[in-house]
Design an enzyme around this catalytic site. Sequence first.
Site, PDB file in Angstrom:
ATOM      1  N   CYS A 128      15.867 -73.492 -42.487  1.00 32.65           N
ATOM      2  CA  CYS A 128      17.156 -73.956 -41.983  1.00 32.65           C
ATOM      3  C   CYS A 128      18.209 -72.994 -42.493  1.00 32.65           C
ATOM      4  O   CYS A 128      17.916 -72.096 -43.279  1.00 32.65           O
ATOM      5  CB  CYS A 128      17.444 -75.381 -42.414  1.00 32.65           C
ATOM      6  SG  CYS A 128      17.940 -75.542 -44.105  1.00 32.65           S
ATOM      7  N   ASP A 166       6.570 -78.472 -50.326  1.00 32.72           N
ATOM      8  CA  ASP A 166       5.298 -78.431 -51.052  1.00 32.72           C
ATOM      9  C   ASP A 166       5.233 -79.465 -52.175  1.00 32.72           C
ATOM     10  O   ASP A 166       4.162 -80.004 -52.470  1.00 32.72           O
ATOM     11  CB  ASP A 166       5.067 -77.007 -51.612  1.00 32.72           C
ATOM     12  CG  ASP A 166       6.230 -76.536 -52.475  1.00 32.72           C
ATOM     13  OD1 ASP A 166       7.394 -76.697 -52.037  1.00 32.72           O
ATOM     14  OD2 ASP A 166       5.989 -76.028 -53.585  1.00 32.72           O
ATOM     15  N   LYS A 175      26.068 -90.339 -46.717  1.00 34.32           N
ATOM     16  CA  LYS A 175      24.992 -89.912 -45.808  1.00 34.32           C
ATOM     17  C   LYS A 175      23.656 -89.814 -46.561  1.00 34.32           C
ATOM     18  O   LYS A 175      22.646 -90.334 -46.114  1.00 34.32           O
ATOM     19  CB  LYS A 175      25.343 -88.538 -45.205  1.00 34.32           C
ATOM     20  CG  LYS A 175      24.172 -87.852 -44.529  1.00 34.32           C
ATOM     21  CD  LYS A 175      24.560 -86.535 -43.907  1.00 34.32           C
ATOM     22  CE  LYS A 175      24.548 -85.339 -44.820  1.00 34.32           C
ATOM     23  NZ  LYS A 175      23.223 -84.767 -45.142  1.00 34.32           N
TER      24      LYS A 175
HETATM   25  N1  EPU Z   1      12.171 -77.411 -53.054  1.00 30.85           N
HETATM   26  C1  EPU Z   1      10.929 -76.832 -53.086  1.00 30.85           C
HETATM   27  N2  EPU Z   1       9.848 -77.574 -52.685  1.00 30.85           N
HETATM   28  C2  EPU Z   1       9.977 -78.874 -52.285  1.00 30.85           C
HETATM   29  C3  EPU Z   1      11.252 -79.459 -52.264  1.00 30.85           C
HETATM   30  C4  EPU Z   1      12.331 -78.695 -52.668  1.00 30.85           C
HETATM   31  O1  EPU Z   1      10.780 -75.663 -53.447  1.00 30.85           O
HETATM   32  O2  EPU Z   1       8.958 -79.503 -51.939  1.00 30.85           O
HETATM   33  C5  EPU Z   1      13.342 -76.610 -53.473  1.00 30.85           C
HETATM   34  C6  EPU Z   1      14.340 -76.392 -52.329  1.00 30.85           C
HETATM   35  O3  EPU Z   1      13.964 -75.300 -51.505  1.00 30.85           O
HETATM   36  C7  EPU Z   1      15.614 -76.152 -53.102  1.00 30.85           C
HETATM   37  C8  EPU Z   1      15.473 -77.076 -54.307  1.00 30.85           C
HETATM   38  O4  EPU Z   1      14.073 -77.374 -54.413  1.00 30.85           O
HETATM   39  O5  EPU Z   1      15.660 -74.826 -53.546  1.00 30.85           O
HETATM   40  C9  EPU Z   1      16.224 -78.377 -54.219  1.00 30.85           C
HETATM   41  O6  EPU Z   1      16.083 -78.957 -52.934  1.00 30.85           O
HETATM   42  P1  EPU Z   1      16.036 -80.528 -52.688  1.00 30.85           P
HETATM   43  O7  EPU Z   1      14.655 -80.911 -52.307  1.00 30.85           O
HETATM   44  O8  EPU Z   1      16.676 -81.240 -53.826  1.00 30.85           O
HETATM   45  O9  EPU Z   1      16.954 -80.664 -51.400  1.00 30.85           O
HETATM   46  P2  EPU Z   1      16.794 -81.753 -50.305  1.00 30.85           P
HETATM   47  O10 EPU Z   1      16.243 -82.987 -50.906  1.00 30.85           O
HETATM   48  O11 EPU Z   1      16.128 -81.180 -49.110  1.00 30.85           O
HETATM   49  C10 EPU Z   1      19.090 -82.954 -50.643  1.00 30.85           C
HETATM   50  C11 EPU Z   1      20.291 -83.212 -49.785  1.00 30.85           C
HETATM   51  C12 EPU Z   1      21.040 -81.917 -49.540  1.00 30.85           C
HETATM   52  C13 EPU Z   1      21.460 -81.348 -50.900  1.00 30.85           C
HETATM   53  C14 EPU Z   1      20.227 -81.167 -51.801  1.00 30.85           C
HETATM   54  C15 EPU Z   1      20.566 -80.719 -53.198  1.00 30.85           C
HETATM   55  C16 EPU Z   1      19.571 -85.115 -48.497  1.00 30.85           C
HETATM   56  C17 EPU Z   1      19.199 -85.675 -47.175  1.00 30.85           C
HETATM   57  N3  EPU Z   1      19.860 -83.812 -48.535  1.00 30.85           N
HETATM   58  O12 EPU Z   1      18.297 -82.023 -49.898  1.00 30.85           O
HETATM   59  O13 EPU Z   1      22.200 -82.228 -48.782  1.00 30.85           O
HETATM   60  O14 EPU Z   1      22.105 -80.113 -50.733  1.00 30.85           O
HETATM   61  O15 EPU Z   1      19.509 -82.408 -51.891  1.00 30.85           O
HETATM   62  O16 EPU Z   1      21.415 -81.617 -53.808  1.00 30.85           O
HETATM   63  O17 EPU Z   1      19.646 -85.831 -49.472  1.00 30.85           O
HETATM   64  C18 EPU Z   1      23.949 -81.822 -47.278  1.00 30.85           C
HETATM   65  O18 EPU Z   1      24.239 -83.039 -47.357  1.00 30.85           O
HETATM   66  O19 EPU Z   1      24.694 -80.970 -46.715  1.00 30.85           O
HETATM   67  C19 EPU Z   1      22.693 -81.357 -47.849  1.00 30.85           C
HETATM   68  C20 EPU Z   1      22.143 -80.188 -47.530  1.00 30.85           C
END
Ligand code: EPU
Length: 421
Positions: free
Chosen positions: A116, A124, A22
């Site tokens: 969420c 950010d 996914k």
């Molecule tokens: N974060 C920030 N600012 C940002 C972006 C992220 O503070 O601009 C923080 C988030 O709040 C979090 C951390 O950085 O504390 C890591 O978040 P990340 O951005 O890596 O998460 P994501 O990209 O939104 C993806 C997966 C998630 C998975 C996470 C961590 C996708 C579509 N989603 O989310 O998958 O848990 O990486 O590996 O790739 C799932 O499949 O159930 C799922 C939630």
Amino acid sequence: MDKLIIQGQSKLFGDVLISGAKNAALPILIGSLLTSDKLTLTNVPKLFDINTTVKLLQFLGVGISKDEDSIELIAKSINHIDAPYDLVKTMRASVLVLGPLLSRFGKARVSLPGGCAIGSRPVDIHIRGLEAMGAKITIDQGYINASSEHLPDAKLLGAKIYMDQVTVTGTENLMMAATLARGETVLENAAKEPEVIDLGNCLIKMGAKISGLGTDKVIIQGVENLSGTNHRIMFDRIEAGTYLVAAAMTGGEICCQGVDADQMGAVIQKLQETGVKIRIDKDKITIKSDGRLKAVNLKTLPYPGFPTDMQAQFVAMNAMADGVSEVTETIFENRFMHVQELVRMGAIIDIKQNTAIIRGGEELCGANVMATDLRASASLVLAGLAAKGETIIERIYHLDRGYESLEEKFNQIGAKIKRIN
Ligand code: EPU
């Protein structure tokens, strides 16, 4: 709304074919926005989140045709540059259209994803990265308005970007934006997840100039245009991990097919610590368990650390395994929603800040439980499979977002799961 009814304590035996990932398919589908040529993707999983992405891309004007296993996308005549709230609120990954739309069309308007179930999850770092590339960004009425129209030819400018925190979709968004920017972009503290590499490899096949994939420094030389290609989506390492934990908990012997064990190192090592037997062959992982497990301590971390997307499943397993264990969540602040439901099934778990302290060795008992997010739901399925008696799981639409044919795949290996309406 659909529910799952699980009769527990059947041992699992047989082969499970693991679907496409996914979290690789979502950004790669969205990557189609970077070219006017045809992108053909195979091994795309049949999931709710994929349907949402297809709807969003169709809304933007992407021509999409699907058959059994493949999807063709042509982003020739884009007629919208905005991702509306209704689509973004059901799937946070929609924010990934920001980078590609901005870099190819010079502007984009994307609803802020908001909070969420698993935490506040801000974007950010995505925004600051695009600003460093020269974009003008304002937030207005819950929308991110981004423009590069003030720049020569409306092109983003390559930049050196240090990301404060490792972010998977943040790295993906900025990497996509940088492919069509003027000059070189360096992403420091980039995510190393295999799904980021899969996206990068697809972009390279489309003509992007990217080096350093899989390291924390990804370098992108912008090019004029990208072209079409064919790409097979990588396997879903979280789906594979979920089936392996199920077999560990219920006992039996299953073989996950279509996988690459090298990308599942932390999960495999933790499973081995429980005492199960694991055999690794090319494209296959076989697990054999007698259902008697030792609880394991773990801490979630960015790849190659233990994935946060496997934390809930391991908490369910530790609840029935022998010993006291500690599971620490360092990625998302609120990702223990499954704990209160597992407690209803007989688990003994205390939460202290971001650590779950689990007193194992309890026999889990079937109960009525409620799914709260995708991986929390998976942990309830696993607990139901291992529990005595019947478990009824409500709100299973979360599962349909991320696990293809879940009950069919489990029933094929001996589980007793029924979906009712
Ligand atoms: N974060 C920030 N600012 C940002 C972006 C992220 O503070 O601009 C923080 C988030 O709040 C979090 C951390 O950085 O504390 C890591 O978040 P990340 O951005 O890596 O998460 P994501 O990209 O939104 C993806 C997966 C998630 C998975 C996470 C961590 C996708 C579509 N989603 O989310 O998958 O848990 O990486 O590996 O790739 C799932 O499949 O159930 C799922 C939630």
